[in-house]
Enzyme design. Structure first.
Site, PDB file in Angstrom:
ATOM      1  N   TYR A   1       1.003  -1.288  -0.057  1.00 35.54           N
ATOM      2  CA  TYR A   1       0.085   0.082   0.080  1.00 35.54           C
ATOM      3  C   TYR A   1       0.752   1.185   0.068  1.00 35.54           C
ATOM      4  CZ  TYR A   1      -3.889  -3.257   1.144  1.00 35.54           C
ATOM      5  OH  TYR A   1      -4.780  -4.287   0.917  1.00 35.54           O
TER       6      TYR A   1
ATOM      7  N   ASN B   1     -12.859  -0.540  -4.548  1.00 36.68           N
ATOM      8  CA  ASN B   1     -12.613  -0.784  -5.976  1.00 36.68           C
ATOM      9  C   ASN B   1     -14.010  -1.614  -6.641  1.00 36.68           C
ATOM     10  OD1 ASN B   1     -11.657  -1.550  -8.678  1.00 36.68           O
ATOM     11  ND2 ASN B   1     -10.384  -3.096  -7.924  1.00 36.68           N
TER      12      ASN B   1
ATOM     13  N   CYS C   1      -6.925  -4.948  -7.627  1.00 38.01           N
ATOM     14  CA  CYS C   1      -6.690  -4.775  -6.220  1.00 38.01           C
ATOM     15  C   CYS C   1      -5.964  -5.902  -5.291  1.00 38.01           C
ATOM     16  CB  CYS C   1      -7.789  -4.083  -5.749  1.00 38.01           C
ATOM     17  SG  CYS C   1      -9.015  -5.369  -5.670  1.00 38.01           S
ATOM     18  N   HIS C   2      -6.136  -6.830  -5.792  1.00 39.51           N
ATOM     19  CA  HIS C   2      -5.594  -8.094  -5.177  1.00 39.51           C
ATOM     20  C   HIS C   2      -4.045  -8.202  -5.253  1.00 39.51           C
ATOM     21  CE1 HIS C   2      -5.928  -9.474  -9.388  1.00 39.51           C
ATOM     22  NE2 HIS C   2      -4.934 -10.027  -9.239  1.00 39.51           N
TER      23      HIS C   2
ATOM     24  N   GLU D   1      -1.534 -16.253 -10.916  1.00 42.21           N
ATOM     25  CA  GLU D   1      -0.660 -14.818 -11.700  1.00 42.21           C
ATOM     26  C   GLU D   1       0.711 -15.569 -11.515  1.00 42.21           C
ATOM     27  OE1 GLU D   1      -1.584 -10.983 -11.010  1.00 42.21           O
ATOM     28  OE2 GLU D   1      -3.737 -11.203 -11.592  1.00 42.21           O
TER      29      GLU D   1
END
Length: 160
Positions: free
Chosen positions: A95, A118, A126-127, A153
């Site tokens: 963050y 979001n 946002c993950h 990912e």
């Protein structure tokens, strides 16, 4: 506004859009789940491209979404959400780093709040934002789904 409910490897999602673009991707189980309004119309055919890209993403074949997006938020939230789209697939940032990237390194808490608001998760990733010590923190779709998206990912698993 048109909408569709779709089953995904992360549970049921609600997608909503209008002529300006996609406005919402909402987890049915989220505390902030988008509620269908009376004047909305269900139209699965109107989401063919969104569903094609989501399937390809969950299958590990798509890294960058190319969809018309129209999130609604404050100017600060919109800046945060634009910055989220610049985090490369398979990478995470804190963050604090996200706050630095939008030009306000002291705004990590405000960035966290904007991240949590979001309206288009997964597509606006946002993950990919984690705690400063690498911990998984907050995700409207649940921490287990955040972990699954990050595993997908990093090529540790396929979701389809």
């Amino acid at each position: 506004m048109i909408y569709v409910r779709v089953d995904s490897p992360l549970g049921q999602l609600l997608l909503a859009k209008d002529e300006e673009g996609l406005r919402a991707v909402s987890f049915a189980t989220s505390k902030r789940a988008t509620l269908v309004r009376e004047d909305w119309r269900e139209d699965g055919a109107g989401f063919a491209e969104e569903m094609r890209q989501l399937r390809a993403y969950f299958d590990g074949k798509l890294q960058n979404f190319d969809l018309q997006l129209a999130p609604e938020g404050t100017e600060f939230q919109l800046r945060v959400w634009r910055a989220l789209r610049e985090i490369p697939y398979g990478q995470t940032i804190s963050y604090g780093e996200l706050a630095r990237r939008i030009g306000n390194q002291k705004a990590s808490r405000a960035v966290g709040l904007a991240n949590g608001c979001n309206p288009i998760p997964i597509i606006v990733p946002c993950h990919r934002v984690i705690g400063s010590k690498g911990s998984l923190t907050g995700f409207g779709g649940g921490l287990q789904n955040k972990e699954r998206l990050l595993a997908l990912e990093s090529r540790q698993m396929k979701l389809l």
